[in-house]
Write a protein that holds these residues in place. Structure first.
Motif, PDB file in Angstrom:
ATOM      1  N   THR A   1       0.834  -1.212   0.000  1.00  0.00           N
ATOM      2  CA  THR A   1       0.000   0.000   0.000  1.00  0.00           C
ATOM      3  C   THR A   1       0.862   1.253   0.000  1.00  0.00           C
ATOM      4  O   THR A   1       0.556   2.229  -0.709  1.00  0.00           O
ATOM      5  CB  THR A   1      -0.937   0.005   1.225  1.00  0.00           C
ATOM      6  N   ALA A   2       1.920   1.257   0.775  1.00  0.00           N
ATOM      7  CA  ALA A   2       2.822   2.407   0.809  1.00  0.00           C
ATOM      8  C   ALA A   2       3.429   2.658  -0.569  1.00  0.00           C
ATOM      9  O   ALA A   2       3.551   3.804  -1.013  1.00  0.00           O
ATOM     10  CB  ALA A   2       3.915   2.178   1.841  1.00  0.00           C
ATOM     11  N   GLN A   3       3.809   1.602  -1.264  1.00  0.00           N
ATOM     12  CA  GLN A   3       4.384   1.754  -2.597  1.00  0.00           C
ATOM     13  C   GLN A   3       3.372   2.337  -3.573  1.00  0.00           C
ATOM     14  O   GLN A   3       3.711   3.199  -4.391  1.00  0.00           O
ATOM     15  CB  GLN A   3       4.882   0.397  -3.094  1.00  0.00           C
TER      16      GLN A   3
ATOM     17  N   GLY B   1       9.563   6.958  -9.032  1.00  0.00           N
ATOM     18  CA  GLY B   1       8.728   8.131  -9.301  1.00  0.00           C
ATOM     19  C   GLY B   1       9.352   9.193 -10.173  1.00  0.00           C
ATOM     20  O   GLY B   1       8.656  10.109 -10.626  1.00  0.00           O
ATOM     21  N   GLY B   2      10.654   9.103 -10.401  1.00  0.00           N
ATOM     22  CA  GLY B   2      11.294  10.068 -11.295  1.00  0.00           C
ATOM     23  C   GLY B   2      11.585  11.422 -10.691  1.00  0.00           C
ATOM     24  O   GLY B   2      11.826  12.395 -11.420  1.00  0.00           O
ATOM     25  N   ILE B   3      11.590  11.549  -9.369  1.00  0.00           N
ATOM     26  CA  ILE B   3      11.954  12.817  -8.731  1.00  0.00           C
ATOM     27  C   ILE B   3      13.442  13.070  -8.931  1.00  0.00           C
ATOM     28  O   ILE B   3      14.274  12.170  -8.752  1.00  0.00           O
ATOM     29  CB  ILE B   3      11.627  12.785  -7.218  1.00  0.00           C
ATOM     30  N   ALA B   4      13.796  14.289  -9.315  1.00  0.00           N
ATOM     31  CA  ALA B   4      15.204  14.638  -9.516  1.00  0.00           C
ATOM     32  C   ALA B   4      15.958  14.535  -8.187  1.00  0.00           C
ATOM     33  O   ALA B   4      15.516  15.113  -7.178  1.00  0.00           O
ATOM     34  CB  ALA B   4      15.325  16.046 -10.078  1.00  0.00           C
ATOM     35  N   PRO B   5      17.084  13.833  -8.142  1.00  0.00           N
ATOM     36  CA  PRO B   5      17.805  13.640  -6.864  1.00  0.00           C
ATOM     37  C   PRO B   5      18.244  14.930  -6.197  1.00  0.00           C
ATOM     38  O   PRO B   5      18.317  15.002  -4.963  1.00  0.00           O
ATOM     39  CB  PRO B   5      19.010  12.778  -7.269  1.00  0.00           C
ATOM     40  N   HIS B   6      18.552  15.969  -6.987  1.00  0.00           N
ATOM     41  CA  HIS B   6      19.046  17.205  -6.377  1.00  0.00           C
ATOM     42  C   HIS B   6      17.929  17.995  -5.690  1.00  0.00           C
ATOM     43  O   HIS B   6      18.209  18.971  -4.980  1.00  0.00           O
ATOM     44  CB  HIS B   6      19.717  18.086  -7.439  1.00  0.00           C
ATOM     45  N   ARG B   7      16.682  17.584  -5.863  1.00  0.00           N
ATOM     46  CA  ARG B   7      15.564  18.308  -5.261  1.00  0.00           C
ATOM     47  C   ARG B   7      15.098  17.698  -3.957  1.00  0.00           C
ATOM     48  O   ARG B   7      14.214  18.249  -3.301  1.00  0.00           O
ATOM     49  CB  ARG B   7      14.362  18.315  -6.216  1.00  0.00           C
ATOM     50  N   ILE B   8      15.649  16.578  -3.555  1.00  0.00           N
ATOM     51  CA  ILE B   8      15.053  15.820  -2.461  1.00  0.00           C
ATOM     52  C   ILE B   8      16.123  15.411  -1.454  1.00  0.00           C
ATOM     53  O   ILE B   8      17.285  15.191  -1.826  1.00  0.00           O
ATOM     54  CB  ILE B   8      14.313  14.586  -3.022  1.00  0.00           C
TER      55      ILE B   8
ATOM     56  N   THR C   1       1.697   6.906  -6.812  1.00  0.00           N
ATOM     57  CA  THR C   1       0.603   7.761  -7.279  1.00  0.00           C
ATOM     58  C   THR C   1       0.881   9.230  -6.985  1.00  0.00           C
ATOM     59  O   THR C   1       0.495  10.116  -7.753  1.00  0.00           O
ATOM     60  CB  THR C   1      -0.722   7.341  -6.608  1.00  0.00           C
ATOM     61  N   THR C   2       1.558   9.490  -5.884  1.00  0.00           N
ATOM     62  CA  THR C   2       1.862  10.872  -5.489  1.00  0.00           C
ATOM     63  C   THR C   2       3.037  11.445  -6.264  1.00  0.00           C
ATOM     64  O   THR C   2       3.097  12.661  -6.522  1.00  0.00           O
ATOM     65  CB  THR C   2       2.167  10.924  -3.979  1.00  0.00           C
TER      66      THR C   2
END
Length: 293
Positions: free
Chosen positions: A180-182, A236-243, A187-188
């Motif tokens: 469920t967490a995945q 999810g494809g979030i840029a590593p430098h943003r997170i 989705t987010t």
């Protein structure tokens, strides 16, 4: 004899004097040519001056029209030369559009806002933006039946997406993401990926001491945050430098009497960090309270 000789000499002098006084009857032609040259030069100067004045006059007319807030025409019916016919021709472009001046800017100065009013207006805009992000995430989770698995809060830091739902995300003393967490993270992620803001993934635990592979709750909370971060970046494809990921252990429990602190603090918060100035962000909690009320 002497008298005749003298008389003859006087006659020769008279003829010489008469020849020196001969008149030139063609001198008028030189004066006429000089006058024509001056007249031609005068007409050329007048023609040139008339052209410059006409353009300058139109430019002045355009400037005055813009200054008084009236649209300036761009074409004029008239002559573009001293000896030519009447035709339409372009004068100058609209000076307002060339200078990038909008219509409301020439209607007069608007009311100046105080610094407090400016901060309040900026905070309202930022609150609406963050609230719209929360609504996007909720709308994405609703078709999956997961909308009730997260909680949204707007604080002085930005938008907090709280993954709090008992043991839905993590089992006790575990940092392994449940199925469920995945699904919730996957989705987010598309909504978060489209934002310009930096993201903070913050792991938390309840107050029960851990046992097994983690020496303390600090390591457990940090590992939970790291697992969520990896999922957001790798899937999810979030840029590593943003997170970034951080663990708080049990130091920041949820202060909500309506939830079980033991289960609810086994959580990870996804924080959309607002980039507006600090004095503007300080107004966000009051706006959130007013809108919730």
């Amino acid at each position: 004899m002497s008298a005749g000789h003298g008389s003859g000499g006087h006659g020769r002098k008279s003829r010489t004097a008469h020849e020196e006084e001969h008149e030139n009857h063609e001198r008028w032609a030189v004066s006429y040519a000089d006058m024509m040259t001056v007249l031609v030069g005068l007409f050329i100067v007048l023609y040139a001056v008339s052209q410059v004045d006409q353009v300058k006059f139109e430019q002045l007319r355009q400037s005055l029209a813009v200054g008084f807030g009236h649209a300036a025409p761009v074409a004029l019916e008239g002559s573009n030369g001293a000896l030519t016919g009447v035709e339409a021709f372009q004068i100058t472009p609209d000076l307002r559009s060339e200078a990038g001046i909008e219509a409301e800017q020439i209607q007069g100065p608007s009311k100046e806002l105080t610094e407090d009013e400016q901060r309040a207006a900026a905070a309202s805009v930022e609150y609406q933006r963050l609230d719209a992000v929360a609504q996007q995430i909720a709308a994405a989770l609703a078709p999956e039946g997961l909308a009730d698995r997260v909680r949204f809060r707007i604080t002085e830091r930005g938008l907090v997406v709280g993954m709090v739902a008992d043991d839905v995300f993590f089992s006790a003393a575990s940092a392994e993401l449940t199925a469920t967490a995945q699904r919730i993270i996957d989705t987010t992620a598309p909504v978060l990926a489209g934002l310009p803001d930096e993201l903070s993934v913050e792991g938390h635990t309840n107050a029960i001491p851990v046992s097994g592979r983690y020496p303390t709750n600090w390591e457990l909370s940090s590992d939970r945050a790291t697992q969520v971060l990896r999922r957001l970046v790798e899937v999810g494809g979030i840029a590593p430098h943003r997170i970034a990921a951080v663990g708080f252990g049990e130091a920041r429990p949820i202060d909500d009497p309506g939830v079980d602190p033991i289960e609810a603090n086994r959580r990870v918060d996804l924080v959309v960090l607002s980039s507006v100035p600090e004095d503007v962000r300080a107004l966000l909690p009051s706006l959130a309270a007013a809108n919730q009320g």
